[in-house]
Design a protein around this motif. Structure first.
Motif, PDB file in Angstrom:
ATOM      1  N   GLN A   1      -4.528  10.605  -4.063  1.00  0.00           N
ATOM      2  CA  GLN A   1      -4.882  10.275  -2.686  1.00  0.00           C
ATOM      3  C   GLN A   1      -5.919  11.269  -2.176  1.00  0.00           C
ATOM      4  O   GLN A   1      -5.660  12.467  -2.095  1.00  0.00           O
ATOM      5  CB  GLN A   1      -3.641  10.257  -1.812  1.00  0.00           C
TER       6      GLN A   1
ATOM      7  N   ALA B   1      -3.562   1.184  -4.677  1.00  0.00           N
ATOM      8  CA  ALA B   1      -3.154   2.585  -4.718  1.00  0.00           C
ATOM      9  C   ALA B   1      -4.273   3.456  -5.276  1.00  0.00           C
ATOM     10  O   ALA B   1      -4.969   3.058  -6.216  1.00  0.00           O
ATOM     11  CB  ALA B   1      -1.901   2.757  -5.584  1.00  0.00           C
ATOM     12  N   GLU B   2      -4.424   4.632  -4.684  1.00  0.00           N
ATOM     13  CA  GLU B   2      -5.306   5.665  -5.225  1.00  0.00           C
ATOM     14  C   GLU B   2      -4.506   6.469  -6.252  1.00  0.00           C
ATOM     15  O   GLU B   2      -3.445   6.980  -5.928  1.00  0.00           O
ATOM     16  CB  GLU B   2      -5.761   6.620  -4.133  1.00  0.00           C
TER      17      GLU B   2
ATOM     18  N   ALA C   1       0.852  -1.183   0.000  1.00  0.00           N
ATOM     19  CA  ALA C   1       0.000   0.000   0.000  1.00  0.00           C
ATOM     20  C   ALA C   1       0.890   1.236   0.000  1.00  0.00           C
ATOM     21  O   ALA C   1       2.089   1.163   0.271  1.00  0.00           O
ATOM     22  CB  ALA C   1      -0.931  -0.008   1.211  1.00  0.00           C
TER      23      ALA C   1
ATOM     24  N   THR D   1      -4.296   1.254   5.390  1.00  0.00           N
ATOM     25  CA  THR D   1      -4.353   2.713   5.290  1.00  0.00           C
ATOM     26  C   THR D   1      -3.064   3.310   5.834  1.00  0.00           C
ATOM     27  O   THR D   1      -2.701   3.075   6.991  1.00  0.00           O
ATOM     28  CB  THR D   1      -5.579   3.249   6.054  1.00  0.00           C
TER      29      THR D   1
ATOM     30  N   SER E   1      -1.978   6.845   2.344  1.00  0.00           N
ATOM     31  CA  SER E   1      -3.188   6.373   1.665  1.00  0.00           C
ATOM     32  C   SER E   1      -4.375   6.274   2.615  1.00  0.00           C
ATOM     33  O   SER E   1      -4.230   6.281   3.845  1.00  0.00           O
ATOM     34  CB  SER E   1      -2.922   4.985   1.067  1.00  0.00           C
TER      35      SER E   1
ATOM     36  N   TYR F   1       4.460  -0.643   3.187  1.00  0.00           N
ATOM     37  CA  TYR F   1       4.156   0.669   2.612  1.00  0.00           C
ATOM     38  C   TYR F   1       5.258   1.142   1.671  1.00  0.00           C
ATOM     39  O   TYR F   1       6.445   1.034   1.968  1.00  0.00           O
ATOM     40  CB  TYR F   1       3.916   1.692   3.724  1.00  0.00           C
TER      41      TYR F   1
ATOM     42  N   HIS G   1      -8.214   3.918   2.484  1.00  0.00           N
ATOM     43  CA  HIS G   1      -9.017   2.987   1.691  1.00  0.00           C
ATOM     44  C   HIS G   1     -10.331   2.589   2.356  1.00  0.00           C
ATOM     45  O   HIS G   1     -11.015   1.704   1.844  1.00  0.00           O
ATOM     46  CB  HIS G   1      -8.206   1.736   1.367  1.00  0.00           C
TER      47      HIS G   1
ATOM     48  N   GLY H   1       3.296   8.214  -3.279  1.00  0.00           N
ATOM     49  CA  GLY H   1       1.981   8.831  -3.366  1.00  0.00           C
ATOM     50  C   GLY H   1       1.986  10.335  -3.163  1.00  0.00           C
ATOM     51  O   GLY H   1       1.029  11.013  -3.534  1.00  0.00           O
TER      52      GLY H   1
END
Length: 427
Positions: free
Chosen positions: A210, A206-207, A131, A147, A135, A164, A137, A168
């Motif tokens: 974010q 992944a976003e 992740a 997260t 982030s 992690y 989620h 990001g």
């Protein structure tokens, strides 16, 4: 009346259920890009129920679809054939870009991400997840376990082993000083090093941008570069499009498309805007991944007829009126307008974003130290001026989050920017 409701709220709801404003706001109705409170005050809405009112408040096509469907049948569960669910799944699968796609509907983004984790770990027979730092989620037990934003992860206990990854956040961290190409190379080297010290993970989630983390994003192409490393090892890529999907970023229909030179993700999750306020989430995946579960399952409320009718009407409106193009055009103007304001306000560290997904990061002048008090001040002043915005940020809630309905007009963008300018100058 509102104070009485606030007292009742505090008496029966959890202490950790966050509310905006010193004097919390009760929104009673909305139309277009505006909402009204219980006292009759009118506000320009630049947050849309956390990026959920995607097209407009009280959009006639959606309210009509909901009313007509509710007059027939509201719900039957996934144990029965459901025409609106099949029709929306067909549209979403076609728009996803994923070959041989299957779609599973849930009631929220949290549940969608939880389902994606179930699919990935079952398919790969691994409970290790990659992740991104900073982030967010969702709030389920598995989602908070992946997260990377401490403010939204209330427990370190998790059924998953989470690792992690850098990347990001472009303007903070050990690689912030590098140019985009070197930044991507450094993040890829970090990922490769990390994979050399762990058993093969199931997936990277992944976003593309974010959301709760403050609308931060990496340089375009980072996740494409990650994908090359992951694909060599059979590791899946999950794109969390809960906030970025449906054209919100303007340049692309999906956020992952800014990183898509190696094809679409293995799994995409979505929610929020597709329902325009109705509870819709979902997962899109290749058939071999979606069908990997060897036990029965249903969803009592995922894909219920009334929410699917709303989603179909909302998606049709979005596509027919090119709201993605509007987000690109009006969002671009709004970003430039806010950057011009920011140049004159010492507290503003950065204005960033894509389309109608814009973050204004506030710090103590002359430093990179987050200033959540300043963000709270601006939030209150903007409300007093008739504008609602959100907050977020990984280093504290010091980023103003701006994400109005995607039908925002140029005049409304200018009106909101003027109110926000006055609020920023009041710090």
């Amino acid at each position: 009346m509102t104070r009485d409701l606030f007292a009742r709220h505090r008496a029966v709801l959890p202490d950790w259920l966050a509310l905006y404003y010193e004097d919390p706001l009760e929104i009673t109705h909305g139309e277009g890009r505006h909402v009204w409170d219980a006292a009759g005050n009118k506000y320009l809405d630049f947050f849309g129920g956390i990026l959920t009112t995607m097209t407009a408040h009280a959009l006639p096509e959606v309210t009509k679809a909901v009313a007509e469907q509710a007059g027939r049948i509201i719900h039957s569960s996934t144990l029965y054939l459901n025409r609106p669910m099949v029709e929306l799944a067909e549209r979403v699968a076609q728009l996803s870009g994923i070959p041989d796609a299957r779609v599973f509907f849930t009631t929220s983004g949290t549940e969608a991400n939880d389902t994606a984790l179930l699919l990935a770990t079952a398919h790969r027979r691994s409970n290790a997840i990659l992740a991104m730092r900073n982030s967010y989620h969702g709030r389920s037990f598995s989602a908070v376990g992946i997260t990377g934003n401490r403010g939204w992860s209330p427990t370190s206990l998790s059924p998953l082993q989470t690792l992690y990854v850098h990347g990001g956040v472009r303007t903070r961290g050990p690689y912030a000083h590098l140019d985009d190409r070197d930044f991507i190379d450094a993040c890829v080297a970090d990922l490769e090093d990390l994979l050399g010290h762990t058993r093969a993970p199931a997936a990277l989630i992944a976003e593309p941008v974010q959301g709760v983390g403050g609308f931060t994003s990496p340089p375009d192409g980072l996740y494409a570069a990650f994908r090359e490393v992951l694909h060599e090892r059979g590791i899946l890529w999950i794109a969390d499009e809960v906030q970025t999907g449906w054209g919100r970023t303007g340049e692309h229909f999906w956020g992952w498309q800014a990183h898509g030179r190696n094809g679409p993700p293995d799994i995409v999750t979505f929610a929020k805007g597709i329902g325009n306020g109705m509870s819709i989430g979902g997962v899109i995946a290749r058939a071999e991944i979606m069908n990997c579960l060897d036990a029965n399952s249903i969803s009592t409320f995922g894909g219920t007829q009334v929410t699917m009718a709303a989603g179909l009407a909302n998606l049709n409106h979005l596509l027919e009126h090119d709201l993605q193009g509007n987000a690109r055009r009006v969002g671009g103007l709004l970003i430039e307008r806010l950057r011009a304001v920011a140049a004159q306000v010492p507290h503003v560290r950065e204005v960033r974003g894509r389309g109608l997904m814009i973050g204004v990061e506030l710090t103590r002048p002359g430093t990179d130290e987050a200033d959540p008090e300043a963000a709270s001040t601006v939030l209150e002043e903007a409300r007093a001026g008739g504008l609602l915005v959100g907050k977020g940020g990984g280093h504290s809630t010091s980023v103003l989050r701006i994400a109005p309905p995607m039908s925002l007009t140029v005049a409304e963008a200018e009106e909101g920017a003027a109110i926000l300018e006055r609020a920023l100058r009041s710090i």
